[in-house]
Design a protein around this motif. Sequence first.
Motif, short mmCIF file in Angstrom:
data_model
loop_
_atom_site.label_atom_id
_atom_site.label_comp_id
_atom_site.label_asym_id
_atom_site.label_seq_id
_atom_site.Cartn_x
_atom_site.Cartn_y
_atom_site.Cartn_z
N GLN A 93 0.79 -1.22 0.00
CA GLN A 93 0.00 0.00 0.00
C GLN A 93 0.83 1.28 0.00
O GLN A 93 0.44 2.28 -0.61
N SER A 94 1.98 1.27 0.68
CA SER A 94 2.74 2.51 0.82
C SER A 94 3.19 3.13 -0.50
O SER A 94 3.20 4.36 -0.64
N PRO A 95 3.59 2.34 -1.53
CA PRO A 95 4.03 2.96 -2.79
C PRO A 95 2.90 3.51 -3.66
O PRO A 95 3.15 3.91 -4.80
N GLU A 96 1.67 3.55 -3.13
CA GLU A 96 0.55 4.00 -3.96
C GLU A 96 0.78 5.36 -4.61
O GLU A 96 0.38 5.58 -5.76
N PRO A 97 1.44 6.33 -3.95
CA PRO A 97 1.72 7.61 -4.63
C PRO A 97 2.53 7.44 -5.91
O PRO A 97 2.36 8.20 -6.87
N LEU A 98 3.43 6.45 -5.94
CA LEU A 98 4.20 6.21 -7.16
C LEU A 98 3.29 5.67 -8.26
O LEU A 98 3.41 6.05 -9.43
N ARG A 99 2.37 4.77 -7.90
CA ARG A 99 1.44 4.23 -8.89
C ARG A 99 0.56 5.34 -9.46
O ARG A 99 0.34 5.42 -10.67
N GLU A 100 0.05 6.19 -8.57
CA GLU A 100 -0.83 7.27 -9.03
C GLU A 100 -0.11 8.22 -9.97
O GLU A 100 -0.71 8.79 -10.88
#
Length: 280
Positions: A93-100
């Motif tokens: 969940q933590s890398p979600e900003p990279l995915r977005e």
Amino acid sequence: MRVYIGCGGYSNDDWTAPGLIYEGVKKDHFLETYAGHFDAVELNSSFYAIPGLKAFEGMARKSGGRTRFAVKLNKAFTHDRAPTDADFDRMLQSPEPLREAGLMGPYLAQFPYSFHRTAENRRYLQVLTERFAGHELAVELRHASWDKPEVREGMGEYGLIWVSPDYPPLGGMPEPQVHVTGDVAYLRLHGRNKGTWWEGGSAAERHDYLYSRAEMDEWAEKIALVADDLSELYVFFQNTTKGHALKNIPMLREALNARGVPVRTPEPLAEGAAQDGRLL
């Protein structure tokens, strides 16, 4: 094929030496400067402690949307091999900003040499694969017992990316070849320092190696042979000690372009951005 080339980590104090990219650059601006030279980075810090959402938001912002991040799995997954549900939740969940931001590359599971091809370890790898289903997962298996066509065939069936490595020629480890298990390939160049690989007291010592132009030509030839089979290729230089990688990356770019494999070089940073350092 889109080629992404970068380094293992971006917080390299060695690179503050005169003539290297962080000369005169404050540590807070390392990533901004890095992103002006390379379009991919392998995140090492997550191996020791999984960053939170805000940390990944900061990475996405500081990189200016210019750099893909391959996120290394925490050691709980690869060395301790006893991850909790909370570890899985945070890692996913933590890398979600990279995915977005469209900056997320594969996860990297870097297993140690002691992780041999046993029934127990094969079962563990299957569990890990199931928990990371739906995400790109590149797997580095350092013991030669895994270096078999049937292993790569199985990895392809499960959607795993075989990490093609370049190690010192010491035996007991996978051969330096580019193997393809899907439409994404992953290459890690560790250097060929035979004297420090087992005896070195630190990763910096093990990776203290400058590739020759002939060695970069060799890898460019191997990459060109599989270019038509891939949509993306990630190449990460681990020989960051003393800025060796900074010298080798332009060599590989030139060698690939000369063989008809187009490689993009990041555009110069906008005026006023952190760009005090120079590549070489």
